[in-house]
Write a protein that holds these residues in place. Structure first.
Motif, PDB file in Angstrom:
ATOM      1  N   TYR A   1       0.840  -1.192   0.000  1.00  0.00           N
ATOM      2  CA  TYR A   1       0.000   0.000   0.000  1.00  0.00           C
ATOM      3  C   TYR A   1       0.876   1.243   0.000  1.00  0.00           C
ATOM      4  O   TYR A   1       0.711   2.156   0.761  1.00  0.00           O
TER       5      TYR A   1
ATOM      6  N   ILE B   1      -1.935  -6.835   7.483  1.00  0.00           N
ATOM      7  CA  ILE B   1      -3.061  -5.909   7.341  1.00  0.00           C
ATOM      8  C   ILE B   1      -4.280  -6.545   6.677  1.00  0.00           C
ATOM      9  O   ILE B   1      -5.406  -6.260   7.033  1.00  0.00           O
ATOM     10  N   ARG B   2      -4.037  -7.414   5.710  1.00  0.00           N
ATOM     11  CA  ARG B   2      -5.145  -8.155   5.094  1.00  0.00           C
ATOM     12  C   ARG B   2      -4.763  -9.622   5.051  1.00  0.00           C
ATOM     13  O   ARG B   2      -3.584  -9.957   5.053  1.00  0.00           O
TER      14      ARG B   2
ATOM     15  N   PHE C   1     -11.304  -1.772  11.879  1.00  0.00           N
ATOM     16  CA  PHE C   1     -10.926  -2.812  10.918  1.00  0.00           C
ATOM     17  C   PHE C   1      -9.448  -3.175  11.005  1.00  0.00           C
ATOM     18  O   PHE C   1      -8.999  -4.125  10.377  1.00  0.00           O
TER      19      PHE C   1
ATOM     20  N   GLN D   1     -11.318   6.086   3.758  1.00  0.00           N
ATOM     21  CA  GLN D   1     -11.821   4.725   4.069  1.00  0.00           C
ATOM     22  C   GLN D   1     -13.252   4.494   3.605  1.00  0.00           C
ATOM     23  O   GLN D   1     -13.538   3.500   2.961  1.00  0.00           O
TER      24      GLN D   1
ATOM     25  N   ASP E   1      -7.089   6.143   0.824  1.00  0.00           N
ATOM     26  CA  ASP E   1      -7.282   4.698   0.953  1.00  0.00           C
ATOM     27  C   ASP E   1      -8.792   4.488   1.080  1.00  0.00           C
ATOM     28  O   ASP E   1      -9.458   5.257   1.798  1.00  0.00           O
TER      29      ASP E   1
ATOM     30  N   PHE F   1      -9.238  -1.287  -1.445  1.00  0.00           N
ATOM     31  CA  PHE F   1      -9.235  -2.651  -0.909  1.00  0.00           C
ATOM     32  C   PHE F   1     -10.662  -3.086  -0.629  1.00  0.00           C
ATOM     33  O   PHE F   1     -11.514  -2.246  -0.333  1.00  0.00           O
ATOM     34  N   PHE F   2     -10.902  -4.385  -0.677  1.00  0.00           N
ATOM     35  CA  PHE F   2     -12.174  -4.828  -0.082  1.00  0.00           C
ATOM     36  C   PHE F   2     -11.885  -5.276   1.337  1.00  0.00           C
ATOM     37  O   PHE F   2     -10.757  -5.681   1.656  1.00  0.00           O
TER      38      PHE F   2
ATOM     39  N   SER G   1     -11.250  -7.025   4.681  1.00  0.00           N
ATOM     40  CA  SER G   1     -10.750  -8.339   5.055  1.00  0.00           C
ATOM     41  C   SER G   1     -10.755  -8.398   6.584  1.00  0.00           C
ATOM     42  O   SER G   1     -10.027  -7.647   7.235  1.00  0.00           O
TER      43      SER G   1
ATOM     44  N   ARG H   1      -9.943  -9.066  10.217  1.00  0.00           N
ATOM     45  CA  ARG H   1      -8.706  -9.463  10.890  1.00  0.00           C
ATOM     46  C   ARG H   1      -8.989  -9.895  12.322  1.00  0.00           C
ATOM     47  O   ARG H   1      -9.632  -9.144  13.079  1.00  0.00           O
TER      48      ARG H   1
HETATM   49  N1  5AD Z   1      -9.270  -4.789   5.287  1.00  0.00           N
HETATM   50  C1  5AD Z   1      -9.063  -4.065   4.168  1.00  0.00           C
HETATM   51  N2  5AD Z   1      -8.257  -2.991   4.131  1.00  0.00           N
HETATM   52  C2  5AD Z   1      -7.651  -2.633   5.281  1.00  0.00           C
HETATM   53  N3  5AD Z   1      -6.810  -1.621   5.561  1.00  0.00           N
HETATM   54  C3  5AD Z   1      -6.462  -1.706   6.853  1.00  0.00           C
HETATM   55  N4  5AD Z   1      -7.061  -2.758   7.429  1.00  0.00           N
HETATM   56  C4  5AD Z   1      -7.809  -3.347   6.472  1.00  0.00           C
HETATM   57  C5  5AD Z   1      -8.671  -4.471   6.450  1.00  0.00           C
HETATM   58  N5  5AD Z   1      -8.883  -5.184   7.552  1.00  0.00           N
HETATM   59  C6  5AD Z   1      -6.422  -0.597   4.594  1.00  0.00           C
HETATM   60  C7  5AD Z   1      -6.875   0.790   5.037  1.00  0.00           C
HETATM   61  C8  5AD Z   1      -5.598   1.414   5.481  1.00  0.00           C
HETATM   62  C9  5AD Z   1      -4.592   0.782   4.553  1.00  0.00           C
HETATM   63  C10 5AD Z   1      -3.202   0.865   4.998  1.00  0.00           C
HETATM   64  O1  5AD Z   1      -5.011  -0.561   4.502  1.00  0.00           O
HETATM   65  O2  5AD Z   1      -7.419   1.453   3.926  1.00  0.00           O
HETATM   66  O3  5AD Z   1      -5.592   2.831   5.362  1.00  0.00           O
END
Ligand code: 5AD
Ligand code: SF4
Length: 530
Positions: A16, A102-103, A215, A352, A390, A421-422, A424, A426
């Protein structure tokens, strides 16, 4: 014995990253959201290093810029103990993977890689494999006990203990240190620049994050927020400039909440190189003539002040920073950006989601309206500022209305580019504990596609608006596609490619370029100054 900082091309790329490379930002046809190709790139200061080392280590990095910067700290720590970096897996006694959590996909990639390393270990039993970074922190000794994939597990705050852990692992012991710290900033460690173009470098200014976006796993893997000593940051940036670097990117999960309280120990100094304009710098005791050493007063240093301090090193050093949290970026920061020509006019301001309801569930602590007002303020104070974002699609309970709000805020903000991103889920995050991950995967992906398509249009429009304009460009190197062309960036962080035109310019020079044409990801220009 340890070699000093060394320089190499090309520029690292990040999952990212905030600096999309030429032509690489995203490719709609392949649904390639950003440059993932070079994730896991192994790097070392030299292609072949003639020095003799006790052991050789190979390090691969995944994830964000912080991770890549951390690998340079790890390399420095290991170097001091007589370990040398190698780019060849085959030569390595120690294999390290600096990981991202992160994902889910990021973790899967690393797991696959670790399985490959395990096979390699079977062939060469003496080889040790270590997992560093966020995944090490999240999974702790699970790697050793259940999965038996690795020999060493080290969290992001424990890199100083790495040499000891290597010795323990050599003796066949469990080697785990995942203690998080409230103080560790590695301020005194001068990173070995492992994979730099010699022009731009990343400088970590803080670690951890206190925000608890629901998230996000980062607050759990990287711990509490702490700011690095301002003097050590300024010194590192000055050293970089003096060794030929022309651009520094100040890194932190949330740079706008940088806050450093200098201690008042006698003998603590900050050298001020260029002290003409000092409105933001009352922290420095009176005077401020060029080259004078001045003591810190016992006053806290904010991000705006730090920016000014780094900008004053030289007007020829460009300053960038990432990432900004919309709730924390202040007018002070914007005024400082406007005041210094060498602070790049570019802000990565992750939204976001465009829905206030979702933002609240995400615990982002701002509403849609508040974010829009911030964008408005940036445009007011820095009219030519580039803005990127993001965006996450399909967060818990997100419906079509929320999704439309996201598309709409993208149009309002006119992002130059975005990382998309979609969602995810955690384990251990607030969202995991509190909400159901209830948006079906196809819908998450369909919405992501909508977001990508819209961003494609916005990027193209933003680039088209630049046609005919003239920019100061820092040359970063040859264009990857055509070595008769230079590649550089505008202050707004847009990649620009232009013919070399038999000029005597070289990498690291500032040139004036007029934009003649563009693609969605790249400006195409020609030199104005010769
Ligand atoms: N799922 C998807 N995207 C995420 N990000 C952070 N956590 C998640 C997640 N669980 C993305 C956010 C953040 C970037 C670094 O990664 O958009 O700003
Ligand atoms: Fe994660 Fe939010 Fe901190 Fe960024 S600000 S690292 S998204 S918790």
């Amino acid at each position: 014995m340890a070699p000093g900082p060394v320089i190499l091309s090309p520029i690292p790329a990040f999952l990212y990253l905030c600096r999309p490379n030429e032509y690489e930002m995203f490719d709609l046809k392949e649904s390639k959201i950003q440059d993932e190709d070079r994730q896991g790139e192994a790097y070392a200061p030299f292609a072949s290093d003639p020095s003799v080392y006790r052991k050789k280590f190979y390090i691969e990095s995944y994830g964000c810029q912080m991770n890549f910067a951390d690998s340079e700290i790890v390399a420095s720590i290991l170097n001091k103990e007589g370990f040398g970096a190698t780019r060849n897996l085959e030569d390595a006694d120690l294999i390290f993977v600096n990981t991202c959590s992160i994902r889910e996909k990021a973790e899967q990639t690393v797991r696959k890689r670790l399985t490959e390393f395990r096979k390699l270990k079977k062939k060469r039993p003496g080889t040790l494999v270590g997992v560093l970074g966020c995944m090490a922190e999240r999974l702790k000794s699970k790697f050793l006990e259940e999965e038996r994939l690795v020999d060493i597990v080290v969290g992001p705050d424990a890199y100083r203990t790495l040499p000891t852990l290597v010795t323990e692992a050599e003796g066949g012991q469990r080697a785990v240190n995942v203690l998080l710290s409230r103080e560790e900033t590695y301020a005194d460690i001068s990173p070995v620049r492992l994979n730099s173009n010699g022009i731009s470098a990343f400088v970590s200014i803080m670690r951890g994050c206190n925000n608890m976006c629901s998230f996000c796993v980062v607050p759990f893997t990287r711990g509490r927020e702490r700011s690095r000593d301002a003097g050590s940051i300024v010194n590192e940036c000055r050293d970089l400039f003096e060794s030929g670097y022309k651009e520094v990117t100040l890194l932190g999960q949330n740079v706008d909440s940088y806050y450093f309280q200098p201690d008042t120990l006698p003998g603590r100094h900050l050298e001020v190189v260029n002290g003409e304009d000092r409105q933001d710098q009352e922290i420095l005791i009176s005077g401020g003539e060029s080259g004078r050493k001045e003591e810190f007063e016992d006053r806290p240093i904010t991000f705006a002040m730090l920016l000014a301090m780094v900008a004053e090193i030289s007007p020829l050093l460009r300053i960038r920073f990432s990432t900004s949290h919309p709730k924390d970026i202040t007018d002070d920061v914007l005024h400082t950006m406007a005041r210094f020509n060498n602070i790049c006019k570019y802000i990565h301001l992750p939204v976001q989601s465009g829905s206030s309801r979702i933002l609240q569930l995400m615990n982002r602590t701002y509403t849609r309206e508040w974010y829009m007002a911030k964008v408005q303020r940036i445009r007011e104070l820095i009219p030519d500022c580039g803005i990127s974002s993001d965006i996450i699609t399909g967060f818990c309970t997100e419906n079509e209305e929320d999704h439309k709000d996201t598309l709409n805020i993208m149009e309002y903000s006119r992002y130059d580019f975005s990382y998309m991103f979609f969602y995810s889920e955690r384990p251990g995050t607030l969202a995991h504990r509190r909400y159901k991950d209830d948006v079906p995967e196809e819908i998450k992906k369909k919405r992501l596609q909508d977001v990508i398509e819209l961003q494609g249009k916005l990027s193209y429009q933003s680039n088209k608006n630049d046609i005919g304009k003239i920019f100061e460009v820092l040359i970063e190197g040859e264009s990857k596609k055509d070595n008769n062309k230079w590649m550089g960036r505008t202050s707004q962080n847009k990649v620009i490619v232009f013919p070399r035109d038999n000029s005597n310019y070289t990498k690291g020079d500032y040139v004036t370029v007029k934009v003649k044409d563009c693609t969605q990801a790249t400006l195409l220009g020609e030199l104005v100054s010769k």
